[in-house]
Design a protein around this motif. Structure first.
Motif, PDB file in Angstrom:
ATOM      1  N   LYS A  86       8.627  59.965  56.050  1.00 11.94           N
ATOM      2  CA  LYS A  86      10.068  60.067  56.289  1.00 11.94           C
ATOM      3  C   LYS A  86      10.844  60.243  54.995  1.00 11.94           C
ATOM      4  N   LEU A  87      10.430  59.532  53.945  1.00 11.13           N
ATOM      5  CA  LEU A  87      11.096  59.664  52.653  1.00 11.13           C
ATOM      6  C   LEU A  87      10.880  61.061  52.070  1.00 11.13           C
TER       7      LEU A  87
ATOM      8  N   GLU B  17      10.533  63.845  53.712  1.00 12.18           N
ATOM      9  CA  GLU B  17      11.481  64.729  54.410  1.00 12.18           C
ATOM     10  C   GLU B  17      12.850  64.676  53.742  1.00 12.18           C
ATOM     11  N   LYS B  18      13.323  63.468  53.463  1.00 10.66           N
ATOM     12  CA  LYS B  18      14.646  63.304  52.850  1.00 10.66           C
ATOM     13  C   LYS B  18      14.677  63.908  51.446  1.00 10.66           C
TER      14      LYS B  18
ATOM     15  N   HIS C   3      14.718  67.731  51.752  1.00  7.91           N
ATOM     16  CA  HIS C   3      16.034  68.174  52.232  1.00  7.91           C
ATOM     17  C   HIS C   3      17.041  68.140  51.091  1.00  7.91           C
ATOM     18  N   LYS C   4      17.020  67.081  50.312  1.00  7.69           N
ATOM     19  CA  LYS C   4      17.942  66.934  49.188  1.00  7.69           C
ATOM     20  C   LYS C   4      17.667  68.002  48.122  1.00  7.69           C
TER      21      LYS C   4
ATOM     22  N   GLY D  13      11.229  69.003  55.652  1.00  9.04           N
ATOM     23  CA  GLY D  13      12.537  68.713  55.072  1.00  9.04           C
ATOM     24  C   GLY D  13      13.210  69.952  54.517  1.00  9.04           C
TER      25      GLY D  13
ATOM     26  N   THR E 234      13.995  56.606  45.674  1.00  5.66           N
ATOM     27  CA  THR E 234      14.930  57.230  46.614  1.00  5.66           C
ATOM     28  C   THR E 234      15.087  58.723  46.330  1.00  5.66           C
ATOM     29  N   GLU E 235      15.557  59.433  47.355  1.00  6.46           N
ATOM     30  CA  GLU E 235      15.799  60.867  47.209  1.00  6.46           C
ATOM     31  C   GLU E 235      16.917  61.157  46.212  1.00  6.46           C
TER      32      GLU E 235
END
Length: 229
Positions: free
Chosen positions: A58-59, A61-62, A65-66, A89, A208-209
């Motif tokens: 899940k991370l 993907e983020k 995306h970022k 993502g 974190t993203e």
């Protein structure tokens, strides 16, 4: 007779080795032609075994995306797990989603989130690794296994020996990477002096993203985009 058969088989092997050069050349040519047109990208590495419900899937993907939100494309190994999450993502973010697939007897299959014109297949790991390094503006390294560690340490080695231009190497997941980094600093650096402190300057540990993209943006505000020729 046996001796003659042995020499015949050995000579045939030498001939096959020679002809393999053309297949290797073909993989390089195809990779260079396709990837030279994609623009600045960031490679995301990690385990093929990570499941969609895992926090690092899940991370990833983020993170991907970022990355595309900020104008970079995403390159992965094209398979399942973290690779799938990276392509997913990028795809959901409307950005460039590249997959460098490797033929393996298990684990590897194309994921459905790669741009149809940006999926490349490789037989040779070393050709594929050249493509990752040559056309990436950064490495984002998620938790993984031997393959992930191989790609990480090869990039560090190439930067350390000035064989490629420097780019950021971002390790994501303190709970996964912290022990390895502690060992590198305590053993390789402090105890045995097998590396120098500056060798670790471009390795970042984040969770974190937002931290990932801040490191990439800060690095490239000071330098332009260029492939690692």
């Amino acid at each position: 007779m046996r001796k003659e058969q042995h020499h015949k088989g050995w000579n045939e092997s030498k001939t096959n080795d020679s002809w393999a050069i053309f297949k290797i050349m073909g993989e390089f040519v195809n990779g260079y032609e396709k990837l030279s047109r994609i623009g600045p990208c960031v490679s995301i590495f990690g385990s093929a075994r990570t499941k969609p419900e895992d926090k690092y899937y899940k991370l990833t993907e983020k993170v991907a995306h970022k990355i595309v939100d900020h104008g970079y494309g995403v390159i992965t190994g094209g398979g399942p797990g973290i690779m799938e999450a990276g392509n997913k993502g990028a795809h959901l973010g409307g950005g460039t989603s590249v997959g460098l697939n490797i033929e393996l007897p298990f684990e590897q299959h194309d994921n459905p989130y790669i741009d149809h014109d940006k999926s490349l297949d490789f037989d040779y790991f070393f050709v594929r690794k050249v493509m990752f390094v040559k056309y990436s503006q950064g490495f984002v390294v998620m938790p993984g296994g031997f393959g992930t560690l191989d790609e990480l340490f090869e990039a560090i080695t190439l930067i350390q020996t000035n064989k490629i231009e420097k780019f950021p190497i971002i390790l994501v997941g303190t709970d996964f990477w912290e022990g390895l980094l502690d060992w590198v600093k305590a053993t390789l650096l402090d105890k045995f002096s097998n590396i120098s402190a500056k060798d670790l300057d471009l390795i970042h540990l984040v969770d974190t993203e937002d931290e990932v993209i801040n490191i990439l943006d800060a690095f490239y505000k000071k330098s332009g985009f260029s492939p690692n020729f």
